[in-house]
Write a protein that holds these residues in place. Sequence first.
Motif, PDB file in Angstrom:
ATOM      1  N   HIS A 146       0.835  -1.204   0.000  1.00  0.00           N
ATOM      2  CA  HIS A 146       0.000   0.000   0.000  1.00  0.00           C
ATOM      3  C   HIS A 146       0.873   1.258   0.000  1.00  0.00           C
ATOM      4  O   HIS A 146       2.081   1.185   0.235  1.00  0.00           O
ATOM      5  CB  HIS A 146      -0.948  -0.002   1.201  1.00  0.00           C
ATOM      6  N   TYR A 147       0.224   2.380  -0.295  1.00  0.00           N
ATOM      7  CA  TYR A 147       0.920   3.670  -0.234  1.00  0.00           C
ATOM      8  C   TYR A 147       0.584   4.346   1.090  1.00  0.00           C
ATOM      9  O   TYR A 147      -0.519   4.165   1.629  1.00  0.00           O
ATOM     10  CB  TYR A 147       0.459   4.579  -1.373  1.00  0.00           C
ATOM     11  N   VAL A 148       1.525   5.139   1.583  1.00  0.00           N
ATOM     12  CA  VAL A 148       1.281   5.934   2.789  1.00  0.00           C
ATOM     13  C   VAL A 148       1.377   7.408   2.386  1.00  0.00           C
ATOM     14  O   VAL A 148       2.403   7.858   1.863  1.00  0.00           O
ATOM     15  CB  VAL A 148       2.319   5.613   3.889  1.00  0.00           C
ATOM     16  N   VAL A 149       0.267   8.135   2.609  1.00  0.00           N
ATOM     17  CA  VAL A 149       0.177   9.518   2.128  1.00  0.00           C
ATOM     18  C   VAL A 149       0.355  10.493   3.286  1.00  0.00           C
ATOM     19  O   VAL A 149      -0.292  10.365   4.333  1.00  0.00           O
ATOM     20  CB  VAL A 149      -1.196   9.772   1.444  1.00  0.00           C
ATOM     21  N   ASN A 150       1.216  11.493   3.063  1.00  0.00           N
ATOM     22  CA  ASN A 150       1.424  12.556   4.047  1.00  0.00           C
ATOM     23  C   ASN A 150       1.527  13.894   3.332  1.00  0.00           C
ATOM     24  O   ASN A 150       2.228  14.007   2.323  1.00  0.00           O
ATOM     25  CB  ASN A 150       2.724  12.318   4.833  1.00  0.00           C
ATOM     26  N   GLY A 151       0.816  14.906   3.872  1.00  0.00           N
ATOM     27  CA  GLY A 151       0.916  16.247   3.297  1.00  0.00           C
ATOM     28  C   GLY A 151      -0.416  16.967   3.319  1.00  0.00           C
ATOM     29  O   GLY A 151      -1.372  16.519   3.961  1.00  0.00           O
TER      30      GLY A 151
END
Length: 260
Positions: A146-151
């Motif tokens: 999976h991707y981990v999104v931050n921002g």
Amino acid sequence: MRFTREQREFAVAVREFCDAECKTLQQRDLLTDGGTLANSTVILDKFAGLGWLAVSLPEEYGGGGAGMVEECIFLEESARGLAPITGYSTGLTAAQTYLRYGTEDQKHTIVGNMAAGKLEAIALSEPGAGSDLGGVRIKAELVDDHYVVNGQKTWISAAHVAEHILLLARTDSSGNKHQGLTLFMVPTDAPGLQIHEIKTMEARTCNDLYFTDVAVPVSAVVGTPNQAWRHLMRGLSVERLIIATMALGAAQRSLDDVIA
Ligand SMILES: Cc1cc2nc3c(=O)[nH]c(=O)nc-3n(C[C@H](O)[C@H](O)[C@H](O)COP(=O)(O)OP(=O)(O)OC[C@H]3O[C@@H](n4cnc5c(N)ncnc54)[C@H](O)[C@@H]3O)c2cc1C
């Protein structure tokens, strides 16, 4: 161009609906909780029941199967009639990208939602990336499956009432600024996603979005990883038509009111 009889009748039907449901300030106040809501679920449900939402989207995914002319007639007349459904047009823009590059599941979900009167959002802009989307910095990092999104994203219309967000994020920083961008279909109730209102003079429309370790499965990628720049151009060109059509309806309404 010449409209067909059906197209002229469609315009009249939308106009008459708006005259009956949203003509007076009192009616619109009731629908929008005193002008605080930009989208009325009552009106969206009625439009959905009439089969007028997603009128231009493919029938095989649950849309109306008509063309952009019919969609523009609907957008122009509903804007002229002050129907409180501003979030609908945002989903229509997002749908162009899903339809061209999304999976079959994504297409069914988005078009089905649109036709049922549910809203969809699109999150491109950031505090440092507006006209120049190459400046996007929000990061989606691939970790296992999976991707981990931050921002952060900003100015995101209808995110607080939408089902999903079509998110533009940076997945690779090694190339030039238009490379390494990827689109994701993220549910608005994803853990770690916070949605805050940006207060303006109008009913609640825009939001700041804060992503903190939001986990997004690989299956949520829309199109090809790192190819989002190319994918987005289609949706955005249709957005110009959508906004112009609604502006035309609003201008017509202003003229109607001045003359009345
Ligand atoms: C009501 C509203 C709803 C929105 N909804 C969404 C949404 O749903 N999703 C989303 O992703 N974004 C949304 N946005 C953001 C919108 O897309 C951006 O505001 C827009 O892209 C402009 O970016 P910016 O505000 O950062 O302005 P900037 O890019 O900083 O531009 C400011 C000014 O500088 C000018 N300018 C910029 N670059 C140049 C240049 N190279 N040469 C000359 N002039 C230049 C621009 O024309 C503009 O006049 C929304 C904005 C508003 C106001």
